[in-house]
Design a protein around this motif. Sequence first.
Motif, PDB file in Angstrom:
ATOM      1  N   UNK A 229      -5.121  -9.170  -2.276  1.00  0.00           N
ATOM      2  CA  UNK A 229      -6.201  -9.169  -1.297  1.00  0.00           C
ATOM      3  C   UNK A 229      -5.667  -8.721   0.066  1.00  0.00           C
ATOM      4  N   UNK A 230      -6.539  -8.272   0.968  1.00  0.00           N
ATOM      5  CA  UNK A 230      -6.088  -7.892   2.314  1.00  0.00           C
ATOM      6  C   UNK A 230      -5.428  -9.065   3.040  1.00  0.00           C
ATOM      7  N   UNK A 231      -4.594  -8.752   3.999  1.00  0.00           N
ATOM      8  CA  UNK A 231      -3.911  -9.768   4.794  1.00  0.00           C
ATOM      9  C   UNK A 231      -3.850  -9.324   6.241  1.00  0.00           C
ATOM     10  N   UNK A 232      -3.614 -10.289   7.129  1.00  0.00           N
ATOM     11  CA  UNK A 232      -3.457  -9.981   8.545  1.00  0.00           C
ATOM     12  C   UNK A 232      -2.020  -9.506   8.780  1.00  0.00           C
ATOM     13  N   UNK A 233      -1.868  -8.289   9.271  1.00  0.00           N
ATOM     14  CA  UNK A 233      -0.543  -7.720   9.439  1.00  0.00           C
ATOM     15  C   UNK A 233      -0.593  -6.591  10.450  1.00  0.00           C
ATOM     16  N   UNK A 234       0.552  -5.942  10.657  1.00  0.00           N
ATOM     17  CA  UNK A 234       0.663  -4.777  11.521  1.00  0.00           C
ATOM     18  C   UNK A 234       0.742  -3.535  10.623  1.00  0.00           C
ATOM     19  N   UNK A 235      -0.294  -2.749  10.530  1.00  0.00           N
ATOM     20  CA  UNK A 235      -0.328  -1.656   9.549  1.00  0.00           C
ATOM     21  C   UNK A 235       0.781  -0.621   9.706  1.00  0.00           C
ATOM     22  N   UNK A 236       1.082  -0.207  10.929  1.00  0.00           N
ATOM     23  CA  UNK A 236       2.098   0.827  11.116  1.00  0.00           C
ATOM     24  C   UNK A 236       3.475   0.343  10.672  1.00  0.00           C
ATOM     25  N   UNK A 237       3.805  -0.895  11.035  1.00  0.00           N
ATOM     26  CA  UNK A 237       5.100  -1.444  10.629  1.00  0.00           C
ATOM     27  C   UNK A 237       5.167  -1.596   9.109  1.00  0.00           C
ATOM     28  N   UNK A 238       4.072  -2.036   8.501  1.00  0.00           N
ATOM     29  CA  UNK A 238       4.049  -2.197   7.051  1.00  0.00           C
ATOM     30  C   UNK A 238       4.183  -0.855   6.344  1.00  0.00           C
TER      31      UNK A 238
END
Length: 341
Positions: A229-238
């Motif tokens: 499932x989606x999660x709260x994160x930093x997309x560019x770093x991921x």
Amino acid sequence: MRRGDTLFARLFGIFVAAIVLGHLIGFLWFRAYGPPPPPPPKHPNSLVILEESELRQPSPLGGPLVPLLLQLLLLLAAAWFGARLLTRPIRQLSAAAERLSENIDSAPLAESGPQEVRKAARSFNRMQARIREQIAQRSRILTAVSHDLRTPLARIKLRVEELEDGHLRTRMSQDLGEMTAMLDATLAYLREQRTSETRHLFDLQSLVESLVENAQDNGAAVSVVGACLPLHTQPLALRSCLNNLLDNALRYAGHARIELHDGEGQIEVRVIDNGPGIPVEQRDAVFEPFFRLESSRNRNSGGVGLGLSIAREAALRLGGELLLEESPGGGLTAVLRLPRR
């Protein structure tokens, strides 16, 4: 600054006020409900008869238990209020440090409260301003380095193409290619360290599937299994982390398999290959910048020793961890664990 405007003075004043008020309550309580004073001595020839109203009967509340309980309650209230007063600036400083770790441009601390709190907030804000200035300065340096080094490298490459000796031209072109790749990787590594972005809900599964499709379009043997499932994160770093892990697997093994494991408190992404692997004693060292195994120090590997360093930097910025394990049947498995928060 006034000496009374300190955290010590405020705490001391709270406890002194509680002690004085407790003793005052005890004094008034005993005065109103305490045992009556002894009657005056009777004169042997006196026939004075005391009225009933003049004889104060002892009250059941006249013992010491009630005022002692009131004093205890006052001291407990003073201790609770003092503890809140003492821990509040620590909580505020901790929250500000947490915000700073996620976003260097977060709002500064309010410089209010007791003297010690104001000084700590002022020092924290100065530190944050210096960090921002250093990051901005490094950004300017990176821009200058990127421009000033690429221009002469491009001129040299054009001149190398004019060489008549084909063997020499090939070797010099390879050297220039390595220099350009090292420059690009170094700038990417430094750029990763200064990147700051906010967290928001992001579809990790879609990102992984997109990376796999791009690799497959380029002819790489890559597959993905699992869902999350989606999660709260930093997309560019991921994206940077997963890109480097996938590139590392394809560079040394030629294939990769990505597994997604969605748990209650975290998500685990496993990038698995069956290549040469990394010895156990060197799995920590490969995360150091520019470290390469002896077997990979050749022109055909294409790496400069920064891929895993960039991946770990990104993983740490995401609040996760990156580990290396041996794959079943041999090879290397990169395990990325991300908190679901």
